[in-house]
Scaffold this motif. Structure first.
Motif, mmCIF file in Angstrom:
data_model
loop_
_atom_site.group_PDB
_atom_site.id
_atom_site.type_symbol
_atom_site.label_atom_id
_atom_site.label_comp_id
_atom_site.label_asym_id
_atom_site.label_seq_id
_atom_site.Cartn_x
_atom_site.Cartn_y
_atom_site.Cartn_z
ATOM 1 N N LEU A 165 0.825 -1.209 0.000
ATOM 2 C CA LEU A 165 0.000 0.000 0.000
ATOM 3 C C LEU A 165 0.861 1.261 0.000
ATOM 4 N N ALA A 166 0.316 2.331 -0.547
ATOM 5 C CA ALA A 166 1.002 3.622 -0.554
ATOM 6 C C ALA A 166 1.129 4.138 0.872
ATOM 7 N N PRO A 167 2.195 4.892 1.170
ATOM 8 C CA PRO A 167 2.404 5.406 2.531
ATOM 9 C C PRO A 167 1.198 6.157 3.102
ATOM 10 N N ARG A 168 0.512 6.929 2.268
ATOM 11 C CA ARG A 168 -0.649 7.686 2.756
ATOM 12 C C ARG A 168 -1.758 6.740 3.208
ATOM 13 N N ILE A 169 -1.982 5.655 2.467
ATOM 14 C CA ILE A 169 -3.012 4.683 2.838
ATOM 15 C C ILE A 169 -2.603 3.929 4.099
ATOM 16 N N VAL A 170 -1.307 3.619 4.207
ATOM 17 C CA VAL A 170 -0.808 2.939 5.406
ATOM 18 C C VAL A 170 -1.048 3.794 6.636
ATOM 19 N N ALA A 171 -0.759 5.081 6.540
ATOM 20 C CA ALA A 171 -0.970 5.984 7.673
ATOM 21 C C ALA A 171 -2.439 6.019 8.074
ATOM 22 N N GLN A 172 -3.337 6.079 7.098
ATOM 23 C CA GLN A 172 -4.768 6.095 7.393
ATOM 24 C C GLN A 172 -5.206 4.788 8.049
ATOM 25 N N LEU A 173 -4.675 3.693 7.544
ATOM 26 C CA LEU A 173 -5.039 2.383 8.074
ATOM 27 C C LEU A 173 -4.601 2.236 9.523
ATOM 28 N N PHE A 174 -3.380 2.650 9.817
ATOM 29 C CA PHE A 174 -2.880 2.521 11.181
ATOM 30 C C PHE A 174 -3.590 3.477 12.136
ATOM 31 N N GLU A 175 -3.969 4.644 11.645
ATOM 32 C CA GLU A 175 -4.771 5.551 12.475
ATOM 33 C C GLU A 175 -6.106 4.907 12.831
ATOM 34 N N LEU A 176 -6.694 4.206 11.872
ATOM 35 C CA LEU A 176 -7.961 3.536 12.124
ATOM 36 C C LEU A 176 -7.787 2.423 13.162
ATOM 37 N N VAL A 177 -6.735 1.630 13.026
ATOM 38 C CA VAL A 177 -6.477 0.557 13.999
ATOM 39 C C VAL A 177 -6.331 1.149 15.397
ATOM 40 N N GLN A 178 -5.602 2.241 15.493
ATOM 41 C CA GLN A 178 -5.422 2.895 16.785
ATOM 42 C C GLN A 178 -6.754 3.371 17.346
ATOM 43 N N SER A 179 -7.621 3.913 16.483
ATOM 44 C CA SER A 179 -8.915 4.404 16.957
ATOM 45 C C SER A 179 -9.808 3.253 17.418
ATOM 46 N N LEU A 180 -9.690 2.088 16.793
ATOM 47 C CA LEU A 180 -10.473 0.935 17.226
ATOM 48 C C LEU A 180 -10.065 0.477 18.613
ATOM 49 N N VAL A 181 -8.777 0.549 18.887
ATOM 50 C CA VAL A 181 -8.282 0.160 20.211
ATOM 51 C C VAL A 181 -8.763 1.151 21.266
ATOM 52 N N VAL A 182 -8.638 2.432 20.960
ATOM 53 C CA VAL A 182 -9.020 3.467 21.929
ATOM 54 C C VAL A 182 -10.535 3.518 22.106
ATOM 55 N N GLY A 183 -11.265 3.463 20.983
ATOM 56 C CA GLY A 183 -12.706 3.650 21.048
ATOM 57 C C GLY A 183 -13.501 2.413 21.368
ATOM 58 N N HIS A 184 -12.972 1.227 21.034
ATOM 59 C CA HIS A 184 -13.730 -0.007 21.195
ATOM 60 C C HIS A 184 -13.055 -1.020 22.114
ATOM 61 N N GLY A 185 -11.872 -0.702 22.607
ATOM 62 C CA GLY A 185 -11.193 -1.596 23.538
ATOM 63 C C GLY A 185 -10.708 -2.889 22.933
ATOM 64 N N LEU A 186 -10.486 -2.906 21.605
ATOM 65 C CA LEU A 186 -10.006 -4.120 20.959
ATOM 66 C C LEU A 186 -8.582 -4.462 21.400
ATOM 67 N N THR A 187 -8.311 -5.743 21.444
ATOM 68 C CA THR A 187 -6.952 -6.235 21.600
ATOM 69 C C THR A 187 -6.428 -6.553 20.207
ATOM 70 N N VAL A 188 -5.304 -5.954 19.823
ATOM 71 C CA VAL A 188 -4.789 -6.104 18.465
ATOM 72 C C VAL A 188 -3.387 -6.707 18.509
ATOM 73 N N VAL A 189 -3.187 -7.761 17.722
ATOM 74 C CA VAL A 189 -1.850 -8.286 17.462
ATOM 75 C C VAL A 189 -1.541 -7.950 16.006
ATOM 76 N N LEU A 190 -0.572 -7.094 15.809
ATOM 77 C CA LEU A 190 -0.253 -6.540 14.496
ATOM 78 C C LEU A 190 1.069 -7.109 14.003
ATOM 79 N N VAL A 191 1.006 -8.014 13.025
ATOM 80 C CA VAL A 191 2.212 -8.552 12.397
ATOM 81 C C VAL A 191 2.608 -7.616 11.260
ATOM 82 N N GLU A 192 3.856 -7.151 11.286
ATOM 83 C CA GLU A 192 4.271 -6.141 10.315
ATOM 84 C C GLU A 192 5.754 -6.231 10.004
ATOM 85 N N GLN A 193 6.088 -5.940 8.730
ATOM 86 C CA GLN A 193 7.476 -5.674 8.384
ATOM 87 C C GLN A 193 7.782 -4.195 8.430
#
Length: 235
Positions: A165-193
């Motif tokens: 993915l393009a860097p701009r899309i990656v930034a948006q995606l990770f912001e969304l993941v962060q908001s899900l954790v903060v807003g919904h209390g999700l537990t996230v295991v993020l595998v990443e290079q």
């Protein structure tokens, strides 16, 4: 919390995981990092029963996951988003999302739950009746993540969501993941290079090398340790 303890797995004679142990606390992002072949994808696949564990295990809410059939994971609140942005291309965006509700913890999918996903992903709302094969790479990644959220998960296992993915899309995606954790209390295991981006939203970082945990540290400490970053993360 999700607890992984002394988890080992092999592909034939090749040992892919060697007594991997770590915890992913509730309401936090745990980044699992490492080079290609480190065992990151195998780790998620073993947790969810797609790869048979040789020894050890993984538990969530008192349930042993590695001895549970993969198709039962959504009912336990576990959503696994594999790498590759796999969608059913012959179905529409909305049909793909509705499939994500099969086996969920809370009955049938309701209209307001679909709208909640569309609120998170406005690009999908605009294309709800479009066939999935017409989506861009970024839109497909939104769709597979949205489909996972339709299962009403408590734990989200994300495998290389930024791949290709393009860097701009990656930034948006990770912001969304962060908001899900903060807003919904999700537990996230993020595998990443993409270690730099992953550590920017993670609470803890677990580094794998040749199937073993070599670092388990707070994300800010790991990101700030030049020696560790250069040795294992390449930046």
């Amino acid at each position: 919390m999700l607890e992984v303890r002394e988890l080992s797995a092999s592909y034939g004679a090749v040992r892919a995981l060697r007594e991997v142990t770590f915890t992913a606390p509730t309401g936090e992002v745990t980044a699992v990092l490492g080079a290609n072949g480190a065992g990151k994808t195998t780790l998620l696949r073993t947790i969810t029963g797609l790869v048979k564990a040789q020894s050890g295990g993984a538990t969530y809410d008192g349930r042993e996951l590695t001895r549970t059939a993969p198709e039962l994971m959504p009912g336990l609140g576990i959503a696994h988003v594999p790498e590759g942005r796999g969608v059913i291309t012959e179905l529409t965006v909305e049909e793909n999302l509705r499939l994500g509700g099969l086996g969920r913890r809370r009955g049938r999918v309701r209209a307001e739950e679909l709208e909640r996903v569309y609120d998170l992903f406005p690009a999908l709302a605009d294309r709800r009746n479009a066939l999935a094969h017409t989506l861009s790479g970024g839109e497909r990644q939104m769709l597979v993540l949205g489909r996972a959220l339709m299962a009403d998960p408590k734990v989200l296992l994300l495998d290389e969501p930024s791949l290709g993915l393009a860097p701009r899309i990656v930034a948006q995606l990770f912001e969304l993941v962060q908001s899900l954790v903060v807003g919904h209390g999700l537990t996230v295991v993020l595998v990443e290079q993409n270690a730099r981006s992953a550590l920017s939203i993670a609470h803890r970082g677990v580094v794998l090398s040749l199937g073993e945990v070599v670092v388990d540290e707070r994300a800010d400490v790991l990101a700030g340790d030049d020696q560790l970053r250069h040795a294992y993360l390449g930046f």
